[in-house]
Design a protein around this motif. Structure first.
Motif, PDB file in Angstrom:
ATOM      1  N   GLY A  89       5.267  -0.970 -10.894  1.00  0.00           N
ATOM      2  CA  GLY A  89       5.147  -2.399 -10.668  1.00  0.00           C
ATOM      3  C   GLY A  89       6.291  -3.223 -11.230  1.00  0.00           C
ATOM      4  N   LEU A  90       7.120  -2.610 -12.048  1.00  0.00           N
ATOM      5  CA  LEU A  90       8.166  -3.403 -12.690  1.00  0.00           C
ATOM      6  C   LEU A  90       9.327  -3.587 -11.725  1.00  0.00           C
ATOM      7  N   SER A  91       9.464  -4.770 -11.217  1.00  0.00           N
ATOM      8  CA  SER A  91      10.474  -4.969 -10.177  1.00  0.00           C
ATOM      9  C   SER A  91      11.881  -4.923 -10.752  1.00  0.00           C
ATOM     10  N   TRP A  92      12.026  -5.233 -12.019  1.00  0.00           N
ATOM     11  CA  TRP A  92      13.368  -5.254 -12.597  1.00  0.00           C
ATOM     12  C   TRP A  92      13.871  -3.851 -12.942  1.00  0.00           C
ATOM     13  N   LEU A  93      12.945  -2.905 -12.929  1.00  0.00           N
ATOM     14  CA  LEU A  93      13.340  -1.544 -13.283  1.00  0.00           C
ATOM     15  C   LEU A  93      13.523  -0.738 -12.004  1.00  0.00           C
ATOM     16  N   ASN A  94      14.765  -0.454 -11.665  1.00  0.00           N
ATOM     17  CA  ASN A  94      15.016   0.308 -10.446  1.00  0.00           C
ATOM     18  C   ASN A  94      14.908   1.795 -10.683  1.00  0.00           C
ATOM     19  N   ASP A  95      15.376   2.218 -11.834  1.00  0.00           N
ATOM     20  CA  ASP A  95      15.376   3.647 -12.092  1.00  0.00           C
ATOM     21  C   ASP A  95      15.396   3.883 -13.594  1.00  0.00           C
ATOM     22  N   LEU A  96      14.592   4.860 -14.023  1.00  0.00           N
ATOM     23  CA  LEU A  96      14.625   5.226 -15.437  1.00  0.00           C
ATOM     24  C   LEU A  96      14.349   6.715 -15.536  1.00  0.00           C
ATOM     25  N   LYS A  97      15.252   7.416 -16.141  1.00  0.00           N
ATOM     26  CA  LYS A  97      15.113   8.856 -16.239  1.00  0.00           C
ATOM     27  C   LYS A  97      15.393   9.276 -17.676  1.00  0.00           C
ATOM     28  N   LEU A  98      14.511  10.104 -18.233  1.00  0.00           N
ATOM     29  CA  LEU A  98      14.721  10.670 -19.555  1.00  0.00           C
ATOM     30  C   LEU A  98      15.241  12.085 -19.376  1.00  0.00           C
ATOM     31  N   ARG A  99      16.193  12.473 -20.196  1.00  0.00           N
ATOM     32  CA  ARG A  99      16.760  13.811 -20.057  1.00  0.00           C
ATOM     33  C   ARG A  99      16.783  14.519 -21.398  1.00  0.00           C
ATOM     34  N   THR A 116      18.591   2.037 -14.491  1.00  0.00           N
ATOM     35  CA  THR A 116      19.195   1.026 -13.625  1.00  0.00           C
ATOM     36  C   THR A 116      18.240  -0.161 -13.590  1.00  0.00           C
ATOM     37  N   LEU A 117      18.760  -1.338 -13.901  1.00  0.00           N
ATOM     38  CA  LEU A 117      17.912  -2.517 -14.023  1.00  0.00           C
ATOM     39  C   LEU A 117      18.436  -3.634 -13.142  1.00  0.00           C
ATOM     40  N   TRP A 118      17.526  -4.455 -12.728  1.00  0.00           N
ATOM     41  CA  TRP A 118      17.884  -5.661 -11.957  1.00  0.00           C
ATOM     42  C   TRP A 118      18.882  -5.381 -10.837  1.00  0.00           C
ATOM     43  N   ASN A 119      18.512  -4.423 -10.011  1.00  0.00           N
ATOM     44  CA  ASN A 119      19.377  -4.077  -8.885  1.00  0.00           C
ATOM     45  C   ASN A 119      20.831  -3.865  -9.279  1.00  0.00           C
ATOM     46  N   ARG A 120      21.014  -3.021 -10.232  1.00  0.00           N
ATOM     47  CA  ARG A 120      22.345  -2.620 -10.707  1.00  0.00           C
ATOM     48  C   ARG A 120      23.090  -3.724 -11.462  1.00  0.00           C
ATOM     49  N   ALA A 121      22.410  -4.768 -11.804  1.00  0.00           N
ATOM     50  CA  ALA A 121      23.071  -5.743 -12.670  1.00  0.00           C
ATOM     51  C   ALA A 121      23.287  -5.112 -14.040  1.00  0.00           C
ATOM     52  N   LEU A 122      22.505  -4.108 -14.351  1.00  0.00           N
ATOM     53  CA  LEU A 122      22.732  -3.366 -15.588  1.00  0.00           C
ATOM     54  C   LEU A 122      22.394  -1.895 -15.377  1.00  0.00           C
ATOM     55  N   GLU A 123      23.340  -1.075 -15.681  1.00  0.00           N
ATOM     56  CA  GLU A 123      23.100   0.369 -15.673  1.00  0.00           C
ATOM     57  C   GLU A 123      23.436   0.889 -17.058  1.00  0.00           C
ATOM     58  N   ILE A 124      22.530   1.684 -17.583  1.00  0.00           N
ATOM     59  CA  ILE A 124      22.762   2.217 -18.930  1.00  0.00           C
ATOM     60  C   ILE A 124      22.630   3.731 -18.875  1.00  0.00           C
ATOM     61  N   SER A 125      23.529   4.384 -19.544  1.00  0.00           N
ATOM     62  CA  SER A 125      23.384   5.810 -19.723  1.00  0.00           C
ATOM     63  C   SER A 125      23.703   6.092 -21.177  1.00  0.00           C
ATOM     64  N   ALA A 126      22.786   6.739 -21.862  1.00  0.00           N
ATOM     65  CA  ALA A 126      23.000   6.987 -23.281  1.00  0.00           C
ATOM     66  C   ALA A 126      22.597   8.408 -23.607  1.00  0.00           C
ATOM     67  N   ASP A 127      23.349   9.032 -24.485  1.00  0.00           N
ATOM     68  CA  ASP A 127      23.060  10.398 -24.893  1.00  0.00           C
ATOM     69  C   ASP A 127      23.284  10.547 -26.377  1.00  0.00           C
ATOM     70  N   TYR A 128      22.380  11.256 -27.017  1.00  0.00           N
ATOM     71  CA  TYR A 128      22.601  11.639 -28.397  1.00  0.00           C
ATOM     72  C   TYR A 128      22.621  13.160 -28.419  1.00  0.00           C
ATOM     73  N   TYR A 129      23.558  13.713 -29.147  1.00  0.00           N
ATOM     74  CA  TYR A 129      23.656  15.167 -29.131  1.00  0.00           C
ATOM     75  C   TYR A 129      23.966  15.726 -30.499  1.00  0.00           C
ATOM     76  N   VAL A 130      23.619  16.969 -30.652  1.00  0.00           N
ATOM     77  CA  VAL A 130      23.971  17.699 -31.862  1.00  0.00           C
ATOM     78  C   VAL A 130      24.510  19.049 -31.414  1.00  0.00           C
ATOM     79  N   LYS A 131      25.667  19.404 -31.933  1.00  0.00           N
ATOM     80  CA  LYS A 131      26.244  20.711 -31.613  1.00  0.00           C
ATOM     81  C   LYS A 131      26.441  21.463 -32.914  1.00  0.00           C
ATOM     82  N   SER A 132      25.960  22.674 -32.968  1.00  0.00           N
ATOM     83  CA  SER A 132      26.183  23.495 -34.153  1.00  0.00           C
ATOM     84  C   SER A 132      26.862  24.774 -33.728  1.00  0.00           C
ATOM     85  N   VAL A 133      28.050  24.969 -34.245  1.00  0.00           N
ATOM     86  CA  VAL A 133      28.735  26.217 -33.937  1.00  0.00           C
ATOM     87  C   VAL A 133      28.514  27.146 -35.113  1.00  0.00           C
TER      88      VAL A 133
END
Lengths: 1086, 590
Positions: A666-676, A744-761
């Protein structure tokens, strides 16, 4: 028509010609077809309107349409529900692709061995906006990426052709390579410096294990996947080119002293030294006399002579610049006038230089196949004389569709590069010599031969940088590379596709250079030598995969299995001969020298290695909402002993599209939201020597041969231990976890992509320093070290149209990571690098608990302003050590640095500490793009914050005793004096000391943060009647400014210090600065 | 039909892939490139080549050390640190040497690490000879013994060099498996055993002139005994070497009439050569690492024909030592009471007359000074060949400098500073005589001691050992006159000389003779340390020399500490085993 098609298949060039002729003969009826860009399926029901008229039609079931009675040059508008509207010139409307209005999210993106819809990606993958990226006029793709992608840090250099430092998510190896793997059209390679940026169609950066692990043992530094352009639709000919000028920083950028001030500084240092010793000062100098004020002589050779002196009679002059024997050299009589006004050495070697690029391409495609042919000429002249990067590239990509199910094709690129470079980071390069050479020295002597530091004049031991650069003018070098692949694809049994690709590269290089004898410098080389090197090698990769794609209701499955074999081999040779009768470049060759040709050990080598892998991949999603990816790869490498040859690299990733869930629908401002989220293991073997498993004996003429017969001129073969082998070395394991989201929000008026990572060698392959008792043989790589890197990648985008004519595109990226060495090896708690002039270990220390390449030394807490301060400190030291002879700090004296004792009461080697790090807290990029009617503009800002630079230039310029070279205004005007205690530099003395320039200390560590306007471009697209008449589909002209300004507190030429290794970078000792550029360019397509 | 075709095609390709997989084992076997493994070398030819490699480490180059840091001459540690010479050049150049020269050596000074590593690489090569020789089956017992004895000799040498520098060092031999061996055992007995084995098993004539023989081993064994103060054990060995010894060619040991023969590459491997590092020029290496690269800094600077770099300048103290009295004898105590006149502070174009007092001619083969022929390069012009007189005085090194007339053969100009084919003496016969004199004096045989010293002094006084003026100052290659270049007067100690009347006095004379004869050859620091007079002598030197130059203003020799150099910190750190450090730092450096 049939003939044309045939010609196209046979010869792309003929094809260009014919297409051109036919496009002129266009009639006024247009028949075309509209496809979905994502899956190439026809789209029915698209409204096609002739722009500015009411004429319209609708595409039928197979996507085709016909419109009659059009004006020449009419423009068609295509609109359809669920797709983005586009406009296309009627003349080019035969094959129209429309993008889904979910647009970018539905693009097909090439990932490991297959492609995916962008919306279905579960790993951390950055998709590069190639068009935006190509707005940078940089020569290589990797340079252009700076600031464009989060998670990627790129440090460039002004030196033409110098590869930038390219890091995906920081560091993964202590001593080996930290460069990513590049996969071009499916062929893995370690270098893309010769790829023509105009040929790139797509570029993806695989950052986490979920995405990259399928490349197994070569994936630990991340993977960059590129595909090159292919033809589409009607024949299209394009020209893209620019021409511009590059402006170096000149006019004394290092703030050096004038000749008389150099003399004044010497007088000051003599006085200070005498005062400290409590003796009367005795001024005396061969050049400046012995008065209470120095006097500049008319001549520096003969030393200190004045005009009219018989010794400066030109008839006495004798210099033979091309001398070949010592006896001739001994007869030289040099006469050199003092340049009292001062030589600005930087201006002598740096000059504005042109940069240009011209690219022509022709492409086309149909159901039968496609082709693309391109040619690029790129020529960047260096602002430093005799440096340049010339590149010629040819590409031919084609694909033939035998029928619906069988496709074969090739991608082939040939490049030639002519790119002489200087070493950019040492005290001996031309930039360093420009600040080290004193200004009283003119460039030339009275007869036009070079002038320099020669003679008993105390002018230091710098070399004439103009001479050094000019002597390289006849050096030659060419590298070339053939890179590409052939492939075949077969669709069978409905859901299966088999693909085989055989690709690789063949490269060769050759160069020659001449070492001239020198005569103008204090330390002259008297031999003349001709050097030649060459080498060649190849590698090939053969990949075979079978893909199974199936959908059952809401279940979508893609399964891939395959094998990959890789083999490489190469060799190189470098030889040298001496004693040439003439130095004429047309005469000199390896056989015309009278000396003994000798082989250079460093430039001579052969190598060979292989890999064999099994690959599997599963992508599954349910209703596009719940997505799972799993990959596994088993790699075998020739570099490991039989028992440890194989390594297995699994990875899992999953994503959840929340925006498709009922509760968010129902949220019209939210076009796409994906958790990875993802977890996986990647490997590394890049730094591993091919002979790592073997204990060897080797011979080296300079190291293991001996004149056992006492001949004085010949050596007998001997052997030494070459290497300690480690048959137990195995794959190192980099465990990487990633969590992120895309929104993706407000018909691409805002797109956010964020990642947090940890690498252990862990089990990191590290060449453990053995105790000296083991001898000097090469040490093996052992699986010992541990390192952890954690970071955040963030990118924000905004696309909005203010009105029909005005639109904006903004993207911002932020990259930040923290790296920590956790363990090196037993007894190896640190390793050092970059001794420079301190000769005490290194100014860079990679140590446990710290990040890579940290600066290390004594921390300055101020000056000793009085003897009383020193006495008090010594008193403390005596108490602290219980030693009545103890002193707080070696060489403590009034006006010198006071070092931090870390609370110990005494300064010892243990007082050294981490003084900073060249790793930024974060790096950021900001791209602003916009369009107003036919005008477009873009700005790219790039910045780093919290990075330090070790400014080693200061060692030479800010301390009088650091060799008698050029000195800075700081040394004379802002050094400690009793009446100027709030100074920058310490007291200027005649001799160095531990408490001034003798030890690495925090004087050299500077804030290297900066914000740079990397790029500014304003373009105008011509859309008049005349362009249509000429058959031009696109004609855009632009002006561009590059590196127009940089905001920084750094006192050197530029805070962006390119070059260096992963474990030792950020040291500026005369880096080749990034330069301003002004360009004019056009994009033209028919 | 079509489907079948695809299936066949795909099956074939899959089959190919699978075949490839099964072949992958051999596909993944890559041979060792550009190197050999031990079994290939386990034969006479191979072991000999490994032994040649062990000799090749003698020059200290490309063996894990540095260029000058690990020079076999020990010019920094043996001579600069002891007051024979200044570092030279200017203050900012090679600053770690400033610290070594002023007694402020600290464990993190990278020079010590370089020296340490270079010697242990030499030891590793010797151990490899012993290991591989045991695996070889084609070597006769006799040849094998020779190869092993030479390897043990060389190992003894490398350890001797470490022992005198660092005192307590770990012993690594062919049986060692743990390279993190502690340094808690005195290794003199091991060194002694190596030389003894070589002394007892080598022949008098070596297979090649550059290889060592029985007598070199005897001399080194005796030197080892002297360092341990086992004088009475040393005497018979010295006597054997002096009376019966020959060089590797079989020429009976003796002193050539011309002192300079020791440093003239045209005269290398003469009868005075006991053990020398063979050096080459222009031998096709493309660098000078086999040609005295360790000395490349040590040439006059300014507009001199050498180009670089003005290091290693003899001291005022050393030059004064060559003053002689009316009897041609040295001033053992008061040599500094008069300073040999120098051109310190005088420009090269200002007039200057050299010192006219009596001098030992060895001075003018040891130190270059203004107005005196600098070999055949012309009279030394003074200040214009010196980088910074205020910093390190007016003198230039000489023993390491090649001759102009033969420079095409013996100098190597391929690098930025010169290389040369001048051999480096580890032991020359004069050294043997003076060590023997010392042993005899310690044992009370003062007459024998004086005889030995006199043999050395006698040669110094020969007319061949004087320096003469040029026939034509502007054309030095035209040769020399018979007019001595200075007022030379050197004589032997006369029979019944009071100097050799007591042990103490005799030792003083012997010690002083070592200073004069072996100056600038890297011995003095180690001599002073073993004599137990380093603190006195070196502090005395600092106090005296301070009046002239600024480089050693901070000089201070701390007794009980400075007799040895610190164990390199890097090696202490690397000795960590299971978190415990196995190497113990020397006293005063902790």
């Amino acid at each position: 028509m049939h003939f044309t098609r045939l010609a196209c298949r046979a010869m792309p060039v003929l094809c260009l010609l014919f297409s051109f002729l036919f496009s002129q003969a266009q009639n006024q009826t247009v028949t075309g077809k509209v496809f979905n860009d994502a899956d190439r399926k026809p789209i029915p029901g698209v409204t096609v309107t002739v722009k500015g008229t009411k004429t319209a039609t609708v595409t039928n079931e197979d996507g085709s349409f016909t419109l009659r009675g059009l004006d020449p040059g009419a423009v068609l508008q295509f609109t359809s529900v669920g797709f983005q509207s586009i406009e296309v010139a009627a003349s080019r409307a035969d094959m129209v692709s429309m993008k889904s209005s979910e647009s970018i999210m539905s693009e097909l993106v090439v990932v490991g061995y297959t492609s995916q819809k962008k919306r279905d990606i579960t790993g951390a993958v950055s998709v590069v906006d190639v068009e935006q990226m190509n707005k940078q006029p940089a020569p290589t793709v990797t340079d252009k990426l700076q600031g464009q992608v989060s998670g990627v840090t790129i440090t460039t250099s002004g030196s033409p052709g110098e590869p930038p430092r390219f890091r995906i998510r920081g560091f993964n190896s202590l001593t080996g390579s930290n460069d990513p793997l590049f996969v071009v059209d499916g062929v893995p390679t370690t270098s893309i410096t010769d790829i023509n940026p105009n040929d790139i169609a797509t570029m993806q950066i695989l950052k986490d294990a979920g995405a990259a692990s399928i490349y197994g043992s070569r994936a630990s530094n991340g993977v960059v996947i590129l595909t090159t352009r292919r033809g589409k639709g009607k024949t299209r000919i394009s020209y893209d080119g620019f021409y511009g000028t590059q402006q170096p920083k000149i006019n004394n950028p290092y703030h050096m002293l004038s000749p008389i001030d150099q003399a004044n500084l010497k007088w000051m240092a003599l006085k200070n030294t005498a005062d400290l010793a409590g003796i009367p000062v005795a001024y005396s100098d061969a050049l400046y006399g012995s008065g209470s004020s120095p006097v500049l002589p008319d001549y520096i050779l003969p030393v200190g002579k004045m005009e009219g002196d018989p010794a400066v009679n030109p008839s006495l002059y004798y210099v033979n610049p091309n001398y070949t024997d010592q006896a001739d050299y001994a007869k030289f009589y040099r006469i050199t006038k003092a340049n009292k006004a001062g030589t600005d050495w930087m201006s002598e070697i740096f000059n504005p230089a042109p940069i240009q690029s011209h690219n022509i391409s022709a492409s086309g495609g149909s159901e039968q196949g496609s082709y693309l042919f391109s040619m690029n000429y790129f020529n960047q002249q260096g602002v430093l004389s005799n440096t340049y990067n010339k590149r010629y590239t040819l590409r031919s990509n084609s694909q033939y569709n035998f029928n619906k199910n069988i496709r074969i094709g090739e991608n082939l690129a040939y490049s030639i590069i002519d790119n002489p470079r200087i070493t950019i980071l040492d005290e001996g390069n031309a930039v360093s010599m420009a600040y080290r050479q004193q200004p009283i020295i003119p460039v030339y002597d009275i007869m036009g031969n070079y002038a320099g530091t020669f003679g008993p004049t105390g002018l230091g031991q710098a070399t004439n940088p103009v001479a050094a650069r000019q002597r390289t003018a006849n050096n030659k070098g060419l590298g070339n590379r053939l890179f590409g692949n052939v492939f075949g694809e077969v669709d069978f049994l409905k859901h299966f596709t088999f693909r085989t690709s055989f690709g690789g590269e063949y490269f060769s290089f050759r160069g020659n250079w001449f070492d001239y004898p020198t005569y103008e410098n204090q330390e002259n080389g008297s031999t003349n030598a001709y050097n030649e090197n060459s080498g060649s090698g190849f590698n090939w990769t053969w990949t075979n995969t079978v893909t199974y794609t199936q959908s059952f209701g809401e279940h979508n499955i893609k399964l891939l299995a395959g094998t990959e074999a890789y083999n490489e081999r190469g060799n190189m040779l470098q030889v040298k001969n001496t004693d040439y009768f003439s130095f004429d470049p047309d005469y000199t060759s390896m056989i015309t020298g009278a000396g003994n040709p000798t082989v250079n050990t460093d430039g001579t080598d052969k190598w060979s290695a292989s890999l064999y892998s099994l690959i599997a991949r599963l992508d599954y999603n349910f209703a596009g909402k719940y997505l799972i990816g799993a990959t596994i790869r088993r790699d075998g490498s020739s570099k490991f002993a039989p028992a440890n040859k194989y390594g297995v690299f699994p990875a899992f990733s999953a994503a959840w599209r929340l925006s498709d869930e009922q509760f968010l629908k129902g949220l019209s401002w939210l076009n796409d939201l994906k958790l990875r989220g993802s977890w996986g293991i990647m490997g590394n073997q890049l730094g591993l020597a091919a002979n790592n498993q073997f204990t060897t004996f080797a011979s080296g003429r300079s190291s293991s041969f001996y004149d056992v017969n006492g001949t004085s001129n010949s050596l007998i073969l001997g052997f030494q231990q070459g290497r300690y082998g480690n048959p137990n070395a195995k794959w190192e394991a980099q465990k990487s976890s990633n969590i992120g989201f895309d929104a993706t929000l407000w018909n691409r008026a805002l797109e956010i992509s964020a990642d947090y990572y940890v690498k252990s060698v862990s089990d990191m392959l590290y060449p453990v320093t053995l105790p000296g008792t083991a001898g000097a043989a090469d040490v093996p790589y052992v699986n010992v070290a541990k390192m952890r890197t954690a970071g955040l990648d963030l990118s924000l985008g905004s696309h909005f149209d203010v009105n029909k004519d005005l639109g904006f595109d903004i993207t911002a990226t932020v990259t930040t990571f923290k790296n920590k060495i956790q363990y090196i090896a037993d007894g190896n708690t640190y390793f050092e690098d970059q001794g420079r002039r301190f000769n005490s270990g290194g100014i860079i220390r990679n140590m446990v608990g710290e990040s890579m390449s940290s600066f290390y030394g004594y921390k300055i807490v101020g000056f000793w302003n009085s003897q009383a301060e020193i006495d008090a400190a010594n008193e403390v030291a005596r108490k602290a050590t219980n030693n009545p002879d103890a002193v707080y700090q070696t060489d403590a004296a009034v006006g010198r640095f006071r070092y931090d004792d870390k609370g110990a009461g005494i300064v010892t080697a243990d007082s050294r500490q981490i003084l900073g790090s060249p790793n930024p807290d974060f790096a950021y990029g900001l791209n602003l793009g916009g369009q107003w009617k036919d005008l477009d503009f873009s700005f790219t800002f790039y910045g780093v914050s919290g990075a330090q630079v070790w400014n080693q230039v200061r060692w030479w310029t800010d301390f009088y005793p650091s060799f008698a070279g050029g000195k800075s205004q700081t040394a004379l005007y802002d050094s400690w004096r009793p009446d100027h205690m709030n100074a920058k530099a310490p007291i200027q003395e005649n001799a160095g000391s531990f408490s001034t320039n003798g030890a690495p200390n925090s004087y050299y560590v500077e804030n290297g943060s900066y914000l740079r306007l990397r790029n500014m471009q304003i373009g105008y697209s011509f859309n008049g009647e005349w362009t249509k008449k000429l058959g031009i589909s696109r004609f855009r002209a632009y002006v561009q400014g590059v590196n127009l300004f940089t905001i920084t507190k750094y006192s050197g030429m530029d805070p962006e210090i390119g070059g260096g290794d992963a474990n030792s970078f950020g040291v500026d000792e005369g880096a080749y600065p990034v330069v301003k550029q002004f360009l004019l360019g056009i994009n033209l397509s028919f | 039909m079509k489907k079948t075709k695809y299936l066949i095609t795909c099956s074939v390709l899959l089959a190919v892939s699978i075949t490839l997989d099964s072949c992958s084992k051999s596909f993944l076997e890559k041979p060792l490139l550009g190197a050999l493994t031990e079994p290939v070398l386990a034969n006479e030819k191979g072991v000999t080549a490994i032994l040649i490699g062990a000799y090749a480490a003698l020059d200290g180059q490309n063996v894990g050390g540095g260029t000058w840091e690990s020079s076999p001459t020990n010019w920094i540690y043996g001579s600069v640190a002891a007051g024979d010479a200044h570092k030279g050049s200017d203050a900012g150049d090679q600053p770690p040497i400033n610290l070594i020269a002023t007694g402020q050596s600290n464990p993190s000074n990278g020079f010590f690490n370089a020296k340490w590593r270079a010697n242990y690489e030499g030891i590793n090569r010797c151990n490899n000879v012993l290991i591989v020789a045991e695996q070889a089956t084609d070597i006769s017992a006799e040849t094998k013994t020779t190869l092993i004895a030479e390897a043990r000799f060389l190992r003894g040498h490398y350890y001797f060099d470490l022992k005198k520098m660092f005192n307590m060092v770990p012993w690594i031999d062919e049986t060692t498996t743990d390279m993190k061996t502690p340094n808690n055992v005195d290794i003199w007995p091991n060194i002694e055993a190596d030389f003894k084995f070589a002394y007892e098993n080598l022949g008098g004539t070596a297979p090649a002139v550059g290889r060592v023989n029985k007598w070199a081993a005897g001399a080194y064994l005796a030197k080892t005994l002297v360092y341990q103060k086992k004088f009475s054990d040393a005497i018979p060995v010295f006597t054997d070497v002096i009376n019966n010894g020959t060089n590797s060619k079989g020429d009976k040991y003796g002193l050539p009439d011309r002192f300079e023969d020791n440093f003239d590459p045209a005269q290398k491997n003469n009868k005075e050569t006991v053990f020398a590092v063979q050096m080459v020029a222009n031998a096709g290496t493309g660098d000078i690492s086999s040609g005295n690269a360790g000395e490349m800094l040590n040439f006059p600077y300014g507009d001199s024909p050498f180009g670089c770099c003005g290091f290693y300048q003899p001291t005022f103290d050393l030059v004064d030592s060559y003053r002689t009295d009316a009897n041609g004898l040295p001033y053992l105590d008061t040599y500094n009471s008069e300073v040999v006149k120098s051109d310190q502070g005088i420009e090269s174009d200002a007039a200057f007359t050299p010192y006219t007092g009596a001098l030992d001619p060895r001075l003018d083969w040891t130190a270059g000074r203004r107005g005196i022929p600098y070999k055949d390069w012309g009279n030394h012009p003074g200040k214009k060949w010196i980088r910074d007189q205020n910093f390190s005085g007016p003198y230039a090194p000489k023993k390491n400098v090649y001759w102009q007339a033969t420079q095409d053969t013996y100098s190597d100009r391929i690098s930025w500073a010169p290389g040369s084919a001048i051999n480096i003496h580890i032991i020359r016969f004069a050294d043997v005589l003076l060590l023997a004199a010392e042993a005899e004096a310690q044992a009370g045989s003062l007459t024998t001691a004086m005889d030995y010293v006199n043999r050395v002094r006698e040669r110094a006084g020969k007319k061949e050992s004087a320096v003469y003026t040029y026939v034509d100052n502007s054309a030095p290659l035209k040769g020399f006159t018979t007019t001595p270049a200075a007022n030379y007067n050197v004589k032997t100690y006369p029979t019944g000389s009071p100097v050799f009347a007591s042990k103490e006095s005799a030792l003083k004379a012997i010690y002083f003779e070592r200073k004069l004869e072996l100056a600038m050859e890297g011995h003095r620091y180690f001599d002073l340390a073993r004599w137990g007079i380093a603190a006195t002598e070196i502090n005395k030197f600092y106090a005296f020399e301070k009046q002239f130059t600024s480089d050693i203003l901070q000089g201070n020799f701390t007794s009980g500490r400075n007799e040895y150099f610190p164990i390199p910190q890097a090696q202490v750190d690397l000795s960590t085993k299971n978190g415990e450090i196995t190497l113990t730092q020397n006293p005063g450096y902790q």
